[in-house]
Design a protein around this motif. Structure first.
Motif, PDB file in Angstrom:
ATOM      1  N   ARG A 362       1.740  58.737  25.963  1.00  0.00           N
ATOM      2  CA  ARG A 362       1.241  59.162  24.658  1.00  0.00           C
ATOM      3  C   ARG A 362       0.506  60.492  24.795  1.00  0.00           C
ATOM      4  O   ARG A 362       0.049  60.852  25.885  1.00  0.00           O
ATOM      5  CB  ARG A 362       0.328  58.102  24.042  1.00  0.00           C
ATOM      6  N   ALA A 363       0.433  61.202  23.690  1.00  0.00           N
ATOM      7  CA  ALA A 363      -0.270  62.490  23.639  1.00  0.00           C
ATOM      8  C   ALA A 363      -1.651  62.276  23.039  1.00  0.00           C
ATOM      9  O   ALA A 363      -1.783  61.613  22.009  1.00  0.00           O
ATOM     10  CB  ALA A 363       0.524  63.493  22.823  1.00  0.00           C
ATOM     11  N   GLU A 364      -2.687  62.857  23.689  1.00  0.00           N
ATOM     12  CA  GLU A 364      -4.073  62.665  23.243  1.00  0.00           C
ATOM     13  C   GLU A 364      -4.854  63.962  23.424  1.00  0.00           C
ATOM     14  O   GLU A 364      -5.141  64.362  24.548  1.00  0.00           O
ATOM     15  CB  GLU A 364      -4.762  61.553  24.051  1.00  0.00           C
ATOM     16  N   GLU A 365      -5.172  64.661  22.344  1.00  0.00           N
ATOM     17  CA  GLU A 365      -6.086  65.801  22.342  1.00  0.00           C
ATOM     18  C   GLU A 365      -5.767  66.825  23.438  1.00  0.00           C
ATOM     19  O   GLU A 365      -6.573  67.088  24.319  1.00  0.00           O
ATOM     20  CB  GLU A 365      -7.536  65.314  22.493  1.00  0.00           C
ATOM     21  N   GLY A 366      -4.585  67.363  23.377  1.00  0.00           N
ATOM     22  CA  GLY A 366      -4.208  68.405  24.318  1.00  0.00           C
ATOM     23  C   GLY A 366      -3.838  67.907  25.693  1.00  0.00           C
ATOM     24  O   GLY A 366      -3.680  68.713  26.618  1.00  0.00           O
ATOM     25  N   ARG A 367      -3.712  66.599  25.861  1.00  0.00           N
ATOM     26  CA  ARG A 367      -3.324  66.040  27.153  1.00  0.00           C
ATOM     27  C   ARG A 367      -2.237  64.990  26.933  1.00  0.00           C
ATOM     28  O   ARG A 367      -2.165  64.359  25.873  1.00  0.00           O
ATOM     29  CB  ARG A 367      -4.517  65.404  27.872  1.00  0.00           C
ATOM     30  N   VAL A 368      -1.433  64.800  27.951  1.00  0.00           N
ATOM     31  CA  VAL A 368      -0.426  63.744  27.940  1.00  0.00           C
ATOM     32  C   VAL A 368      -0.895  62.649  28.895  1.00  0.00           C
ATOM     33  O   VAL A 368      -1.219  62.931  30.054  1.00  0.00           O
ATOM     34  CB  VAL A 368       0.963  64.274  28.370  1.00  0.00           C
ATOM     35  N   THR A 369      -0.966  61.436  28.387  1.00  0.00           N
ATOM     36  CA  THR A 369      -1.462  60.303  29.171  1.00  0.00           C
ATOM     37  C   THR A 369      -0.316  59.362  29.497  1.00  0.00           C
ATOM     38  O   THR A 369       0.487  59.022  28.615  1.00  0.00           O
ATOM     39  CB  THR A 369      -2.555  59.541  28.398  1.00  0.00           C
ATOM     40  N   LEU A 370      -0.267  58.938  30.747  1.00  0.00           N
ATOM     41  CA  LEU A 370       0.736  57.973  31.190  1.00  0.00           C
ATOM     42  C   LEU A 370      -0.001  56.776  31.776  1.00  0.00           C
ATOM     43  O   LEU A 370      -0.809  56.927  32.700  1.00  0.00           O
ATOM     44  CB  LEU A 370       1.663  58.592  32.242  1.00  0.00           C
ATOM     45  N   LEU A 371       0.261  55.606  31.230  1.00  0.00           N
ATOM     46  CA  LEU A 371      -0.371  54.372  31.697  1.00  0.00           C
ATOM     47  C   LEU A 371       0.660  53.544  32.455  1.00  0.00           C
ATOM     48  O   LEU A 371       1.749  53.264  31.943  1.00  0.00           O
ATOM     49  CB  LEU A 371      -0.919  53.555  30.527  1.00  0.00           C
ATOM     50  N   VAL A 372       0.322  53.153  33.677  1.00  0.00           N
ATOM     51  CA  VAL A 372       1.149  52.244  34.473  1.00  0.00           C
ATOM     52  C   VAL A 372       0.353  50.958  34.619  1.00  0.00           C
ATOM     53  O   VAL A 372      -0.678  50.926  35.297  1.00  0.00           O
ATOM     54  CB  VAL A 372       1.495  52.847  35.846  1.00  0.00           C
ATOM     55  N   GLU A 373       0.835  49.882  33.967  1.00  0.00           N
ATOM     56  CA  GLU A 373       0.075  48.633  33.902  1.00  0.00           C
ATOM     57  C   GLU A 373       0.916  47.470  34.430  1.00  0.00           C
ATOM     58  O   GLU A 373       2.147  47.516  34.391  1.00  0.00           O
ATOM     59  CB  GLU A 373      -0.348  48.338  32.455  1.00  0.00           C
ATOM     60  N   GLY A 416      -3.729  70.091  37.568  1.00  0.00           N
ATOM     61  CA  GLY A 416      -4.797  70.129  36.565  1.00  0.00           C
ATOM     62  C   GLY A 416      -5.038  68.810  35.880  1.00  0.00           C
ATOM     63  O   GLY A 416      -5.705  68.766  34.840  1.00  0.00           O
ATOM     64  N   GLY A 417      -4.523  67.729  36.452  1.00  0.00           N
ATOM     65  CA  GLY A 417      -4.670  66.422  35.825  1.00  0.00           C
ATOM     66  C   GLY A 417      -5.636  65.513  36.557  1.00  0.00           C
ATOM     67  O   GLY A 417      -6.327  65.916  37.500  1.00  0.00           O
ATOM     68  N   THR A 418      -5.689  64.271  36.118  1.00  0.00           N
ATOM     69  CA  THR A 418      -6.547  63.263  36.735  1.00  0.00           C
ATOM     70  C   THR A 418      -5.758  61.966  36.906  1.00  0.00           C
ATOM     71  O   THR A 418      -4.818  61.690  36.157  1.00  0.00           O
ATOM     72  CB  THR A 418      -7.796  62.983  35.878  1.00  0.00           C
ATOM     73  N   LEU A 419      -6.174  61.189  37.891  1.00  0.00           N
ATOM     74  CA  LEU A 419      -5.580  59.875  38.132  1.00  0.00           C
ATOM     75  C   LEU A 419      -6.719  58.898  38.363  1.00  0.00           C
ATOM     76  O   LEU A 419      -7.493  59.062  39.303  1.00  0.00           O
ATOM     77  CB  LEU A 419      -4.639  59.913  39.340  1.00  0.00           C
ATOM     78  N   ARG A 420      -6.855  57.906  37.484  1.00  0.00           N
ATOM     79  CA  ARG A 420      -7.947  56.933  37.566  1.00  0.00           C
ATOM     80  C   ARG A 420      -7.389  55.526  37.547  1.00  0.00           C
ATOM     81  O   ARG A 420      -6.303  55.276  37.000  1.00  0.00           O
ATOM     82  CB  ARG A 420      -8.930  57.109  36.409  1.00  0.00           C
ATOM     83  N   ALA A 421      -8.159  54.617  38.127  1.00  0.00           N
ATOM     84  CA  ALA A 421      -7.758  53.208  38.168  1.00  0.00           C
ATOM     85  C   ALA A 421      -8.786  52.376  37.426  1.00  0.00           C
ATOM     86  O   ALA A 421      -9.986  52.667  37.458  1.00  0.00           O
ATOM     87  CB  ALA A 421      -7.633  52.732  39.617  1.00  0.00           C
ATOM     88  N   ARG A 424      -7.423  46.093  33.134  1.00  0.00           N
ATOM     89  CA  ARG A 424      -7.189  45.889  31.701  1.00  0.00           C
ATOM     90  C   ARG A 424      -8.093  44.771  31.184  1.00  0.00           C
ATOM     91  O   ARG A 424      -8.344  43.785  31.898  1.00  0.00           O
ATOM     92  CB  ARG A 424      -5.736  45.521  31.444  1.00  0.00           C
ATOM     93  N   PRO A 425      -8.584  44.874  29.950  1.00  0.00           N
ATOM     94  CA  PRO A 425      -9.418  43.797  29.386  1.00  0.00           C
ATOM     95  C   PRO A 425      -8.693  42.460  29.339  1.00  0.00           C
ATOM     96  O   PRO A 425      -9.301  41.411  29.533  1.00  0.00           O
ATOM     97  CB  PRO A 425      -9.745  44.305  27.969  1.00  0.00           C
ATOM     98  N   GLU A 426      -7.369  42.503  29.088  1.00  0.00           N
ATOM     99  CA  GLU A 426      -6.600  41.260  29.021  1.00  0.00           C
ATOM    100  C   GLU A 426      -6.129  40.776  30.377  1.00  0.00           C
ATOM    101  O   GLU A 426      -5.442  39.757  30.484  1.00  0.00           O
ATOM    102  CB  GLU A 426      -5.395  41.440  28.087  1.00  0.00           C
ATOM    103  N   GLY A 427      -6.494  41.488  31.435  1.00  0.00           N
ATOM    104  CA  GLY A 427      -6.107  41.095  32.784  1.00  0.00           C
ATOM    105  C   GLY A 427      -5.023  41.999  33.332  1.00  0.00           C
ATOM    106  O   GLY A 427      -4.153  42.459  32.593  1.00  0.00           O
ATOM    107  N   GLY A 428      -5.070  42.247  34.619  1.00  0.00           N
ATOM    108  CA  GLY A 428      -4.091  43.119  35.241  1.00  0.00           C
ATOM    109  C   GLY A 428      -4.675  44.483  35.549  1.00  0.00           C
ATOM    110  O   GLY A 428      -5.788  44.826  35.131  1.00  0.00           O
ATOM    111  N   ALA A 429      -3.913  45.267  36.294  1.00  0.00           N
ATOM    112  CA  ALA A 429      -4.361  46.585  36.729  1.00  0.00           C
ATOM    113  C   ALA A 429      -3.782  47.663  35.826  1.00  0.00           C
ATOM    114  O   ALA A 429      -2.727  47.481  35.204  1.00  0.00           O
ATOM    115  CB  ALA A 429      -3.951  46.833  38.178  1.00  0.00           C
ATOM    116  N   ARG A 430      -4.497  48.788  35.767  1.00  0.00           N
ATOM    117  CA  ARG A 430      -4.023  49.927  34.974  1.00  0.00           C
ATOM    118  C   ARG A 430      -4.333  51.215  35.734  1.00  0.00           C
ATOM    119  O   ARG A 430      -5.470  51.432  36.152  1.00  0.00           O
ATOM    120  CB  ARG A 430      -4.690  49.968  33.614  1.00  0.00           C
ATOM    121  N   LEU A 431      -3.315  52.048  35.930  1.00  0.00           N
ATOM    122  CA  LEU A 431      -3.486  53.389  36.478  1.00  0.00           C
ATOM    123  C   LEU A 431      -3.278  54.378  35.338  1.00  0.00           C
ATOM    124  O   LEU A 431      -2.232  54.346  34.675  1.00  0.00           O
ATOM    125  CB  LEU A 431      -2.490  53.660  37.605  1.00  0.00           C
TER     126      LEU A 431
END
Length: 440
Positions: A362-373, A416-421, A424-431
């Protein structure tokens, strides 16, 4: 009153321009206030008084002269200057008391405050408070004796000034002790922080040496891997051609076709990894360019499907019209592939039934976010802070080296990006991988 600065007693002494301007502002405000309060003299005496006006003008000029000398004095001269200023401050106030009614003057109540103010403004120098106290006590004693002639009343004023001086000196001593304790605590805190930074730097250096060793080792074996890999590719293509040229039932042909395709994908992945390792070891990365994240995810998902096929269902949701990013497509695909493989390993290790790995863009405020869950157990609290440390892994030695996430985050940060871990509130991991939108 003396300026709120401790005496260093060192020569030469330098005063910054900002400090000099501040002192002149204080002196100007003080002198103007002293002159403006001449109105109080008129109310007290009910007539104009040239003497009190001259006293106030002299007090204001003394303050200006003191400031001029204070800026230029140093060492012993500065100490004598401040002592004289304390005595003159008390003398001018006592003069106003004397000429506005003596012991009955409203200004008489201000006399005990002189040593208190000296201690408050200059807590590092108790001598100034004592000097102000002595001057004020002697002045109060003389004024009361001359005005009333009552010894007991005069002694009472002396005692009041003495008590004010005592509390001023005691308070300033407590302030100095608190300041010294705070200084020691700050020094100790800075020492601990320095030790922590040193330990962290040493740890980083050790990890860098490990990475350098791995890089040198990778560079030395790349050629040895490439040669047999080329034979495998050639022989695999020969076998594929020969087998599929035979007269085979349609079902058997499809099975052979699928086996050869999967095997070729695996060999291509090995070739890609070898190429990436060579790039890491030589640090000769290809130039980044604009690329569509959806295409990169497609490449990574196709390779990851071999690993996830019997572990979890891979679900990709990449909306149309997602802005392009500026990155090296091949390296970005390697990062996403690593995240997908890690998710599959976690689901397999936890033996999750109905495992699912989801990729969302998804696109968010000038950045593109990719979620791997994934819908696995998520990251343990003690693991999450160390997830991106070099050589840290929860896998066995046969499955992981602890370098995948470290190198992945390093590559993302190069773009120029970031990678955080996170969990998830419902359980499971999210990168969460974020990259700035490419502004062509």
């Amino acid at each position: 009153m003396p300026p709120p600065h401790p005496i260093e007693g060192r020569s030469p002494r330098r005063v910054s321009r900002e400090e000099e301007r501040r002192q002149w502002r204080m002196a100007g405000v003080f002198s103007a206030t002293i002159l403006a309060l001449y109105v109080m003299d008129l109310f007290i005496l009910k007539r104009p008084s040239l003497v009190t006006l001259l006293l106030r003008m002299g007090w204001g000029l003394e303050m200006l002269l003191y400031t001029w000398l204070w800026v230029r004095a140093d060492g012993r001269g500065l100490r004598w200057l401040m002592d004289a200023h304390c005595v003159l401050t008390g003398a001018f106030l006592l003069g106003l008391v004397h000429f506005t009614g003596g012991s009955g003057s409203p200004y008489m109540t201000l006399v005990p405050s002189v040593p208190l103010l000296s201690a408050l403004v200059q807590p590092q120098e108790p001598k100034l408070a004592i000097l102000s106290g002595v001057t004020s006590a002697l002045g109060a004693l003389g004024i009361v004796l001359v005005t009333d002639g009552q010894v007991l009343n005069a002694l009472t004023w002396v005692g009041t000034v003495g008590a004010a001086t005592f509390f001023g000196v005691y308070g300033s001593s407590q302030f100095r002790k608190a300041q010294a304790a705070e200084h020691e605590a700050r020094v100790e805190r800075e020492r601990r922080e320095s030790m922590e930074k040193l330990a962290k730097a040493e740890h980083t250096r050790a990890q860098s040496e490990k990475l350098a060793t791995v890089g040198r080792l990778a560079a030395s074996v790349m050629h040895e891997i490439n040669n047999p890999l080329a034979f495998v590719c050639s022989n695999l293509e020969f076998l594929r051609t020969e087998v599929l040229a035979q007269q085979l039932p349609e079902e058997a042909r499809r099975e052979f076709q699928e086996v050869f395709d999967e095997t070729r994908s695996g060999v291509e992945r090995i070739r890609q990894i070898v190429t990436d390792l060579r790039g890491f070891s030589r640090m000769d990365v290809e130039e980044p360019s604009e690329c569509a994240l959806a295409d990169v995810v497609t490449d990574a998902a196709r390779l990851a499907a071999v690993r996830l096929k019997h572990v979890a269902r891979l679900k990709v949701e990449m909306p149309e019209g997602l802005p392009e990013v500026f990155a090296t497509r091949r390296r970005l695909a390697q990062v996403i592939l690593n995240l997908l493989v890690n998710a599959g390993d976690a689901l397999e290790e936890a033996k999750v039934q109905g495992g699912e790995v989801k990729v969302t863009g998804r696109a968010e405020e000038g950045r593109v976010t990719l979620l791997v869950e994934d819908n696995g157990p998520g990251f343990a609290p003690e693991v999450l802070p160390r997830l991106f440390e070099s050589f840290f892994t929860t896998k066995g030695p046969e499955k992981g080296t602890g370098l995948g996430l470290t190198l992945s985050r390093e590559m993302v940060e190069r773009f120029g990006g970031t990678l955080r871990a996170e969990n998830r509130p419902e359980g499971g991991a999210r990168l969460r991988l974020e990259l700035p939108v490419h502004k062509g």
